[in-house]
Design an enzyme around this catalytic site. Structure first.
Site, PDB file in Angstrom:
ATOM      1  N   ASN A  10     -43.307  19.160  79.785  1.00  0.00           N
ATOM      2  CA  ASN A  10     -43.252  18.357  78.826  1.00  0.00           C
ATOM      3  C   ASN A  10     -44.635  17.607  78.429  1.00  0.00           C
ATOM      4  O   ASN A  10     -45.081  16.824  79.445  1.00  0.00           O
ATOM      5  CB  ASN A  10     -42.273  17.108  79.453  1.00  0.00           C
ATOM      6  CG  ASN A  10     -42.353  15.800  78.569  1.00  0.00           C
ATOM      7  OD1 ASN A  10     -42.802  15.617  77.506  1.00  0.00           O
ATOM      8  ND2 ASN A  10     -41.617  14.900  79.137  1.00  0.00           N
ATOM      9  N   TRP A  11     -45.183  17.858  77.505  1.00  0.00           N
ATOM     10  CA  TRP A  11     -46.537  17.410  77.007  1.00  0.00           C
ATOM     11  C   TRP A  11     -46.564  16.067  76.632  1.00  0.00           C
ATOM     12  O   TRP A  11     -47.940  15.695  76.535  1.00  0.00           O
ATOM     13  CB  TRP A  11     -47.019  18.426  75.997  1.00  0.00           C
ATOM     14  CG  TRP A  11     -47.445  19.834  76.245  1.00  0.00           C
ATOM     15  CD1 TRP A  11     -46.956  20.204  77.429  1.00  0.00           C
ATOM     16  CD2 TRP A  11     -47.815  20.726  75.223  1.00  0.00           C
ATOM     17  NE1 TRP A  11     -47.176  21.804  77.276  1.00  0.00           N
ATOM     18  CE2 TRP A  11     -47.694  22.077  75.964  1.00  0.00           C
ATOM     19  CE3 TRP A  11     -48.290  20.838  74.001  1.00  0.00           C
ATOM     20  CZ2 TRP A  11     -48.372  23.279  75.683  1.00  0.00           C
ATOM     21  CZ3 TRP A  11     -48.931  21.926  73.594  1.00  0.00           C
ATOM     22  CH2 TRP A  11     -48.861  23.168  74.338  1.00  0.00           C
ATOM     23  N   LYS A  12     -45.436  15.454  76.550  1.00  0.00           N
ATOM     24  CA  LYS A  12     -45.430  13.884  76.285  1.00  0.00           C
ATOM     25  C   LYS A  12     -46.335  13.719  75.062  1.00  0.00           C
ATOM     26  O   LYS A  12     -46.356  14.498  74.007  1.00  0.00           O
ATOM     27  CB  LYS A  12     -45.899  13.036  77.425  1.00  0.00           C
ATOM     28  CG  LYS A  12     -44.994  13.491  78.889  1.00  0.00           C
ATOM     29  CD  LYS A  12     -45.311  12.422  79.885  1.00  0.00           C
ATOM     30  CE  LYS A  12     -44.133  13.016  81.035  1.00  0.00           C
ATOM     31  NZ  LYS A  12     -44.141  12.042  82.130  1.00  0.00           N
ATOM     32  N   HIS A  97     -35.258  10.875  78.674  1.00  0.00           N
ATOM     33  CA  HIS A  97     -36.493  10.689  79.649  1.00  0.00           C
ATOM     34  C   HIS A  97     -36.752   9.138  79.704  1.00  0.00           C
ATOM     35  O   HIS A  97     -36.377   8.265  79.142  1.00  0.00           O
ATOM     36  CB  HIS A  97     -37.399  10.966  78.891  1.00  0.00           C
ATOM     37  CG  HIS A  97     -39.069  11.438  80.112  1.00  0.00           C
ATOM     38  ND1 HIS A  97     -39.411  10.278  80.208  1.00  0.00           N
ATOM     39  CD2 HIS A  97     -39.306  12.728  80.638  1.00  0.00           C
ATOM     40  CE1 HIS A  97     -40.390  10.755  81.316  1.00  0.00           C
ATOM     41  NE2 HIS A  97     -40.242  12.093  81.471  1.00  0.00           N
ATOM     42  N   GLU A  99     -38.831   7.183  80.080  1.00  0.00           N
ATOM     43  CA  GLU A  99     -40.008   6.849  79.322  1.00  0.00           C
ATOM     44  C   GLU A  99     -39.475   6.390  78.029  1.00  0.00           C
ATOM     45  O   GLU A  99     -39.865   5.346  77.410  1.00  0.00           O
ATOM     46  CB  GLU A  99     -41.308   7.730  79.138  1.00  0.00           C
ATOM     47  CG  GLU A  99     -42.394   7.699  80.565  1.00  0.00           C
ATOM     48  CD  GLU A  99     -42.895   8.944  80.598  1.00  0.00           C
ATOM     49  OE1 GLU A  99     -42.856   9.604  79.704  1.00  0.00           O
ATOM     50  OE2 GLU A  99     -43.316   9.371  81.632  1.00  0.00           O
ATOM     51  N   GLU A 167     -35.362  13.131  87.608  1.00  0.00           N
ATOM     52  CA  GLU A 167     -36.830  12.585  87.502  1.00  0.00           C
ATOM     53  C   GLU A 167     -36.787  11.411  88.131  1.00  0.00           C
ATOM     54  O   GLU A 167     -36.642  10.243  87.381  1.00  0.00           O
ATOM     55  CB  GLU A 167     -37.337  12.593  86.176  1.00  0.00           C
ATOM     56  CG  GLU A 167     -37.449  14.174  85.455  1.00  0.00           C
ATOM     57  CD  GLU A 167     -38.605  14.301  84.424  1.00  0.00           C
ATOM     58  OE1 GLU A 167     -39.035  15.072  84.349  1.00  0.00           O
ATOM     59  OE2 GLU A 167     -38.604  13.145  83.507  1.00  0.00           O
ATOM     60  N   GLY A 173     -45.798  10.891  87.295  1.00  0.00           N
ATOM     61  CA  GLY A 173     -47.225  10.571  86.932  1.00  0.00           C
ATOM     62  C   GLY A 173     -47.702   9.611  87.908  1.00  0.00           C
ATOM     63  O   GLY A 173     -49.048   9.127  87.793  1.00  0.00           O
ATOM     64  N   SER A 213     -44.506  14.601  89.367  1.00  0.00           N
ATOM     65  CA  SER A 213     -45.632  15.053  89.917  1.00  0.00           C
ATOM     66  C   SER A 213     -45.494  16.305  90.613  1.00  0.00           C
ATOM     67  O   SER A 213     -46.009  16.789  91.639  1.00  0.00           O
ATOM     68  CB  SER A 213     -45.918  14.216  91.076  1.00  0.00           C
ATOM     69  OG  SER A 213     -46.345  12.836  90.625  1.00  0.00           O
ATOM     70  N   GLY A 234     -44.821  17.362  83.887  1.00  0.00           N
ATOM     71  CA  GLY A 234     -45.587  16.618  82.975  1.00  0.00           C
ATOM     72  C   GLY A 234     -46.964  16.965  82.809  1.00  0.00           C
ATOM     73  O   GLY A 234     -47.565  17.894  82.349  1.00  0.00           O
ATOM     74  N   GLY A 235     -47.728  16.379  83.777  1.00  0.00           N
ATOM     75  CA  GLY A 235     -49.299  16.451  83.858  1.00  0.00           C
ATOM     76  C   GLY A 235     -49.714  17.848  84.025  1.00  0.00           C
ATOM     77  O   GLY A 235     -50.740  18.333  83.389  1.00  0.00           O
TER      78      GLY A 235
HETATM   79  P1  13P Z   1     -45.498  14.301  85.834  1.00  0.00           P
HETATM   80  O1  13P Z   1     -45.424  15.966  86.295  1.00  0.00           O
HETATM   81  O2  13P Z   1     -46.839  13.934  85.048  1.00  0.00           O
HETATM   82  O3  13P Z   1     -45.123  13.476  87.104  1.00  0.00           O
HETATM   83  O4  13P Z   1     -44.410  13.930  84.521  1.00  0.00           O
HETATM   84  C1  13P Z   1     -42.906  14.269  84.993  1.00  0.00           C
HETATM   85  C2  13P Z   1     -42.203  14.151  83.972  1.00  0.00           C
HETATM   86  O5  13P Z   1     -41.876  13.072  83.462  1.00  0.00           O
HETATM   87  C3  13P Z   1     -41.693  15.349  82.908  1.00  0.00           C
HETATM   88  O6  13P Z   1     -40.907  14.923  82.021  1.00  0.00           O
END
Ligand code: 13P
Length: 252
Positions: A10-12, A97, A99, A167, A173, A213, A234-235
């Site tokens: 997920n590149w956000k 998600h 977010e 999640e 993050g 993470s 994500g990251g």
């Molecule tokens: P991180 O891997 O950066 O913690 O993000 C997880 C995430 O929200 C994937 O959708």
């Protein structure tokens, strides 16, 4: 029960055209060399979908988006429909998600409507659930996820068109990861609720990803757990080497 592991990035809200095209090409080329048994997916922001689609041409890496509207088309300024995503080459869309639930006040009912619309457009959905730190500390993690699953997953979901992502909000993050045992407890509970809501057979085949993470150093111990069927990353999905190293941890 063997479920095909899904490793999804997920590149956000990250990436410009040039660097993202390079990232996608590097991921595609690494995956090609690796001959992995995992299914691999990247979900860039809307502006990059077409460029990333082109960069992935000829590879097995699938393309997904991070949100969609409930309607097919119409007067919804700034929104993107599931039909448009399908047209742009997406096979998946991430929905609900944390977010989006937080930043855009998306409720379970909205997530469910979006999921239904996306499924009808022929997309597969990744429906996200997870508790906040406060909810975990109050011992509410299982109840929160249960409520989210019951109200966000549409009745038309099947094991082949729907994936769940657990999640925990406090792990996103932050560098803090749920222990494999804590994550497994929630995943097993989610599977139990899916069995009640859909059917035992659907629940036993539906994939439940862990997100929060996940990185090369902790992926293996998480992916080993009985009910963890992949990762939503994500990251670490923004660096080809890290994302590839996670895919390499998939042993089955
Ligand atoms: P991180 O891997 O950066 O913690 O993000 C997880 C995430 O929200 C994937 O959708």
């Amino acid at each position: 029960m063997s479920r095909k592991i899904l490793i999804a990035g997920n590149w956000k809200m990250n990436g410009l055209l040039k660097e993202s095209s390079e990232l996608a090409k590097e991921i595609a080329s690494n995956v090609k060399k690796m001959d992995t048994k995992a299914e691999v997916l990247v979900c860039p922001p809307y502006t990059l979908l077409w460029t990333v689609k082109k960069a992935l041409r000829g590879s097995k890496v699938a393309l997904g988006a991070q949100n969609c509207h409930t309607e097919e088309k119409g007067a919804h300024t700034g929104d993107i429909s599931p039909v448009m995503l399908k047209d742009a080459g997406c096979s998946y869309v991430i929905l609900g998600h944390s977010e989006r639930r937080h930043d855009h006040h998306e409720t379970n009912a909205i997530v469910c409507q979006k999921a239904e619309a996306a499924l009808k457009a022929g997309l597969k959905v990744i429906i996200c659930v997870g508790e906040t730190l406060e909810e975990r500390e109050k011992g509410e993690a299982l109840n929160v996820c249960e409520r989210q699953i019951k109200a966000s997953v549409p009745a038309i979901s099947t094991a082949s068109n729907t994936v769940i992502a657990y999640e925990p909000v406090w792990a996103i993050g932050t560098g803090k990861t749920a222990t494999p045992q804590d994550a497994e407890e929630v995943h097993a509970h989610i599977r139990k609720i899916l069995a009640q809501k859909l059917s035992k057979s659907v629940a036993s085949k539906m994939r439940i990803l862990y997100g929060g993470s996940m990185k090369p150093s902790n992926a293996e111990e998480l992916l080993k757990m009985e009910d963890i069927d992949g990762g939503l990353i994500g990251g670490a999905s923004l660096k080809a080497a890290d994302f590839t190293a996670i895919i390499e941890k998939v042993k089955i």
